[in-house]
Structure formats: structure tokens, C-alpha cells
Scaffold this active site. Structure first.
Site, PDB file in Angstrom:
ATOM      1  NE  ARG A 114     -45.631 -80.031 -28.729  1.00  0.00           N
ATOM      2  CZ  ARG A 114     -44.843 -79.125 -29.300  1.00  0.00           C
ATOM      3  NH1 ARG A 114     -43.662 -79.461 -29.780  1.00  0.00           N
ATOM      4  NH2 ARG A 114     -45.219 -77.854 -29.370  1.00  0.00           N
ATOM      5  CG  HIS A 134     -39.211 -79.159 -26.669  1.00  0.00           C
ATOM      6  ND1 HIS A 134     -40.477 -79.561 -26.335  1.00  0.00           N
ATOM      7  CD2 HIS A 134     -39.375 -78.397 -27.793  1.00  0.00           C
ATOM      8  CE1 HIS A 134     -41.358 -79.067 -27.195  1.00  0.00           C
ATOM      9  NE2 HIS A 134     -40.710 -78.343 -28.096  1.00  0.00           N
TER      10      HIS A 134
HETATM   11  P1  NDP Z   1     -48.172 -78.346 -39.812  1.00  0.00           P
HETATM   12  O1  NDP Z   1     -49.513 -78.141 -39.208  1.00  0.00           O
HETATM   13  O2  NDP Z   1     -47.738 -77.417 -40.894  1.00  0.00           O
HETATM   14  O3  NDP Z   1     -48.043 -79.832 -40.369  1.00  0.00           O
HETATM   15  C1  NDP Z   1     -48.534 -80.946 -39.697  1.00  0.00           C
HETATM   16  C2  NDP Z   1     -48.436 -82.146 -40.614  1.00  0.00           C
HETATM   17  O4  NDP Z   1     -48.847 -83.308 -39.908  1.00  0.00           O
HETATM   18  C3  NDP Z   1     -49.368 -82.018 -41.839  1.00  0.00           C
HETATM   19  O5  NDP Z   1     -48.733 -82.529 -42.982  1.00  0.00           O
HETATM   20  C4  NDP Z   1     -50.548 -82.905 -41.455  1.00  0.00           C
HETATM   21  O6  NDP Z   1     -51.231 -83.488 -42.553  1.00  0.00           O
HETATM   22  C5  NDP Z   1     -49.831 -83.994 -40.678  1.00  0.00           C
HETATM   23  N1  NDP Z   1     -50.777 -84.678 -39.796  1.00  0.00           N
HETATM   24  C6  NDP Z   1     -51.458 -84.195 -38.734  1.00  0.00           C
HETATM   25  N2  NDP Z   1     -52.248 -85.145 -38.197  1.00  0.00           N
HETATM   26  C7  NDP Z   1     -52.065 -86.260 -38.939  1.00  0.00           C
HETATM   27  C8  NDP Z   1     -52.589 -87.568 -38.893  1.00  0.00           C
HETATM   28  N3  NDP Z   1     -53.491 -87.930 -37.962  1.00  0.00           N
HETATM   29  N4  NDP Z   1     -52.175 -88.455 -39.819  1.00  0.00           N
HETATM   30  C9  NDP Z   1     -51.283 -88.100 -40.768  1.00  0.00           C
HETATM   31  N5  NDP Z   1     -50.737 -86.872 -40.874  1.00  0.00           N
HETATM   32  C10 NDP Z   1     -51.124 -85.961 -39.961  1.00  0.00           C
HETATM   33  O7  NDP Z   1     -47.143 -78.304 -38.599  1.00  0.00           O
HETATM   34  P2  NDP Z   1     -45.583 -77.963 -38.627  1.00  0.00           P
HETATM   35  O8  NDP Z   1     -44.954 -78.719 -39.728  1.00  0.00           O
HETATM   36  O9  NDP Z   1     -45.375 -76.504 -38.572  1.00  0.00           O
HETATM   37  O10 NDP Z   1     -45.133 -78.535 -37.207  1.00  0.00           O
HETATM   38  C11 NDP Z   1     -45.330 -79.906 -36.870  1.00  0.00           C
HETATM   39  C12 NDP Z   1     -45.112 -80.101 -35.380  1.00  0.00           C
HETATM   40  O11 NDP Z   1     -43.742 -79.972 -35.049  1.00  0.00           O
HETATM   41  C13 NDP Z   1     -45.784 -79.087 -34.442  1.00  0.00           C
HETATM   42  O12 NDP Z   1     -47.163 -79.350 -34.285  1.00  0.00           O
HETATM   43  C14 NDP Z   1     -45.016 -79.279 -33.162  1.00  0.00           C
HETATM   44  O13 NDP Z   1     -45.609 -80.294 -32.377  1.00  0.00           O
HETATM   45  C15 NDP Z   1     -43.641 -79.763 -33.652  1.00  0.00           C
HETATM   46  N6  NDP Z   1     -42.607 -78.770 -33.375  1.00  0.00           N
HETATM   47  C16 NDP Z   1     -41.574 -79.136 -32.562  1.00  0.00           C
HETATM   48  C17 NDP Z   1     -40.571 -78.245 -32.275  1.00  0.00           C
HETATM   49  C18 NDP Z   1     -39.385 -78.635 -31.470  1.00  0.00           C
HETATM   50  O14 NDP Z   1     -38.563 -77.779 -31.141  1.00  0.00           O
HETATM   51  N7  NDP Z   1     -39.214 -79.905 -31.171  1.00  0.00           N
HETATM   52  C19 NDP Z   1     -40.600 -76.879 -32.809  1.00  0.00           C
HETATM   53  C20 NDP Z   1     -41.704 -76.614 -33.683  1.00  0.00           C
HETATM   54  C21 NDP Z   1     -42.674 -77.529 -33.939  1.00  0.00           C
HETATM   55  P3  NDP Z   1     -52.011 -82.558 -43.618  1.00  0.00           P
HETATM   56  O15 NDP Z   1     -50.922 -81.830 -44.381  1.00  0.00           O
HETATM   57  O16 NDP Z   1     -52.741 -83.505 -44.450  1.00  0.00           O
HETATM   58  O17 NDP Z   1     -52.863 -81.615 -42.819  1.00  0.00           O
HETATM   59  C1  OXD Z   2     -42.774 -75.946 -30.381  1.00  0.00           C
HETATM   60  C2  OXD Z   2     -41.868 -74.829 -30.625  1.00  0.00           C
HETATM   61  O1  OXD Z   2     -43.950 -75.893 -30.731  1.00  0.00           O
HETATM   62  O2  OXD Z   2     -40.758 -74.818 -30.055  1.00  0.00           O
HETATM   63  O3  OXD Z   2     -42.274 -76.943 -29.841  1.00  0.00           O
HETATM   64  O4  OXD Z   2     -42.221 -73.920 -31.405  1.00  0.00           O
END
Ligand code: NDP
Ligand code: OXD
Length: 315
Positions: free
Chosen positions: A230, A278
């Protein structure tokens, strides 16, 4: 049974069709329709108009139309209800494609070859093996783990960083604030797939970038940043300063502090930056509608939702 589809910046027409084909017996309305607010039991949203949720007394579940839920959690009118996000193989695969593409672009020195091509120079460069390049993935969730697996299969030396301890075959796993420093110190290519939460806001700043590895096999090309998590994670002024003073040798960015990226941003024309609007995981919208339809069917049968987030953690 009625679902309100509420979004900004996307066309309602195709989404109504997708949901209609995915769900039987679900009426779909949009904020532009005349509807009884008390009839709405589900909301599916992407940057929905402010204040809308406060007018709906009988909602049971709120669905994000994306994997991220920051657009919901930051709202002042979000009721204390289950929030469900998108998780599906199509989205995961597309994110992995984007991550692998950009990691390979940096690894195979494509920025340098682009510059040589523009200057008409035939200039082969020494190329290290993938196994000599250390990729560090911040966020080892659904997306981070899949990207890590595919990068390992290409031979990269992969590590990951997450909030809770992980034990994943072939990945050096680091956890929490106290292990961030050693994680960064062994990272040539930093891939960020973290959610936007109060804890991660502005995490990609000058201090973090200064902590990346300085002993890479190709010091003139690494370290680099690849962020598709993000925009709120990144301090763009710090990234630009790091690119200009050589702390960072390149960046691939899919997300930005402000989207669309303002015309005035220096990122647009920076020679060491590759940017996309994005779209890293621009995924099959029908798969998203089908997933939400499945969650609604489960909820109606009294079964637990599959991809409800933890409201306390914020993701
Ligand atoms: P998940 O919820 O499956 O994974 C999030 C990961 O981040 C977990 O491993 C979590 O740790 C870790 N995390 C969260 N907070 C912290 C912290 N404070 N310190 C260390 N680690 C942390 O999410 P996804 O993998 O499905 O997606 C991740 C992000 O990707 C989404 O939230 C979104 O913002 C972004 N995204 C972007 C897209 C784009 O097109 N650019 C499309 C889709 C998603 P733990 O495993 O320990 O909980
Ligand atoms: C996001 C998506 O969360 O595209 O960015 O799914």
C-alpha cells in the site's frame, strides 16, 4: 435478501451483472437506487461514499472488493461487524506475476540495459546467479508466501518478515520489530506485501532503506525496493532522496501515498523507478463476485466466513 454495492471510481453495470450471475436470490442495489435502508443485509464496497454505512441498520457482513481492507477500517461510519476480504488463487497468482516480473527486472539489470539501448550502446554486463541475490519479503501472508515460493523456485535466496513467527521451508523467517534489522541487513531486493495498518504506516522510510544490505554481489545495482502493499507504507520523499543519494539503486512501485499519483510527483520521471497504477494484482472480477457469493451462502447456512479479517490486528 439485499446487498448494497457501493464503490467509487468503478462502473456499477458490470459488477451488478457479475453479482447477479454469481448469486441466486440476492437483490443488488447501488447508492443511486431507491431502496429501503432496513432491507440491506450485506455491503460489498470499494472506497464507498462517506457516511453511507451509518444509514443502514440491519447489515450483517461487510465485504471488501479487494484484498486490502484499509479503505473500510479507516471509515468513521464502519459498524462493529465482520469484515471480509478477497482471497482467491487468481488474485494471488497475478500478484506473484507482478512481483516476479519486477524482481527479475532488477536482478537481470533491465534498467541498465534500457539506458544502454536508449544510448545505442551494446554493453553486456556481468550477471550473478539468482542464488547470489537475497530477496527479503515484508509480509508473509497469502501473497507474500506465494511470491516467496515462486522466487525460491527460480533460485533466489529468500527471507521473509512477519508479525508472528513463521516456519516455512526454504525461507529464512524473521519476526517482529526486534528482527527487522537483521532481516533488512541480508536483503538486496526488498519486496513489500504488508497491509496498511497504524503499525505499518510510513514503515518504508529513510531509516528502513538505510538498513538494507550494503554487501551485495552487485553493489552498483542493489539494494532495490519493490512495493505492491500500500502507498501508506511508503514515505515517497524518503524514497526519492534514497534514490538520489545512492542508498537505493532502484524502485518498482505499484502503490502510492496519493492515488492516482499526482502529476507533480518526481517518481513519474525518475530514471531508476518503474511504476504501475495499482494494478499488480488486477484480478478477475467474476472470481471476486463468486467468492463473495460463496461467503454469503456460508453465512446464510450459519457456517463461519472464510476470509473475515481480525478487526483488532487491522488485516
Ligand atoms: P495477509 O493478511 O494474508 O498477510 C499480511 C502479512 O503482513 C502477514 O504475514 C502479517 O503477519 C504481516 N504483517 C501485518 N502487519 C505487520 C506488522 N506490523 N509487522 C510485521 N508483519 C506484519 O495479506 P495478503 O498477503 O493477502 O495481502 C497483503 C496486502 O497486499 C494487502 O493488505 C493489500 O494492502 C496489498 N494488496 C495490494 C494489491 C495491489 O494490487 N497492489 C492487491 C492485493 C493486495 P502475520 O502473518 O504474522 O499476521
Ligand atoms: C487491493 C486489491 O487490495 O486490488 O489492492 O485487491
Amino acid at each position: 435478501m439485499t446487498m448494497l454495492l457501493a464503490m467509487t471510481g468503478w462502473d456499477y453495470g458490470p459488477w451488478i451483472e457479475r453479482f447477479s450471475s454469481a448469486t441466486a436470490g440476492l437483490d443488488i442495489v447501488t447508492p443511486d437506487d431507491a431502496f429501503d435502508p432496513a432491507s440491506i443485509r450485506y455491503i460489498a464496497a470499494w472506497n464507498a461514499p462517506d457516511g453511507l454505512f451509518a444509514t443502514l441498520p440491519n447489515v450483517e457482513v461487510i465485504f471488501s472488493l479487494g484484498a486490502g481492507v484499509d479503505h473500510l477500517l479507516k471509515r468513521g461510519d464502519l459498524p462493529d461487524l465482520p469484515v471480509v476480504r478477497v482471497v482467491n488463487d487468481d488474485l494471488t497468482m497475478r500478484m506473484t506475476e507482478w512481483v516476479v516480473l519486477h524482481v527479475l527486472m532488477h536482478h537481470r539489470q533491465q534498467f541498465a540495459y534500457d539506458a544502454a539501448q536508449r544510448a545505442g550502446r551494446w554493453e553486456p554486463l556481468w550477471q550473478p546467479a539468482a542464488s547470489a541475490v537475497r530477496v527479503g519479503i515484508m509480509g508473509l501472508g497469502v501473497l507474500g508466501q506465494d511470491a516467496a515460493e515462486k522466487l525460491i523456485s527460480l533460485g533466489f535466496d529468500a527471507a521473509g518478515w512477519s508479525r508472528s513467527r513463521k516456519d516455512i521451508d526454504g525461507i529464512a523467517c524473521f519476526q517482529g520489530q526486534h528482527e527487522l534489522k537483521p532481516f533488512l541487513a541480508r536483503t538486496d531486493i526488498l519486496v513489500v506485501l504488508l497491509p496498511s495498518t497504524p503499525d505499518t504506516a510510513g514503515i518504508i522510510d529513510s531509516m528502513l532503506l538505510a538498513g538494507l544490505a550494503r554487501d551485495s554481489v552487485l553493489p552498483e545495482r542493489f539494494p532495490v525496493l519493490v512495493n505492491a502493499g500500500r502507498g501508506a507504507l511508503q514515505v515517497e520523499a524518503d524514497i526519492l532522496a534514497a534514490l538520489d543519494d545512492g542508498t537505493l539503486k532502484g524502485a518498482s512501485l505499484d502503490v502510492f501515498e496519493t492515488e492516482p499519483l499526482p502529476e507533480s510527483s518526481k517518481l513519474w520521471s525518475h530514471p531508476l523507478v518503474a511504476l504501475t497504477p495499482h494494478v499488480a494484482a488486477d484480478s478477475d472480477p467474476q472470481a471476486i463476485a463468486n467468492g463473495i457469493a460463496e461467503e454469503i451462502a456460508r453465512h446464510e447456512r450459519g457456517e463461519p466466513l472464510l476470509h473475515a479479517i481480525d478487526r483488532l490486528k487491522g488485516y
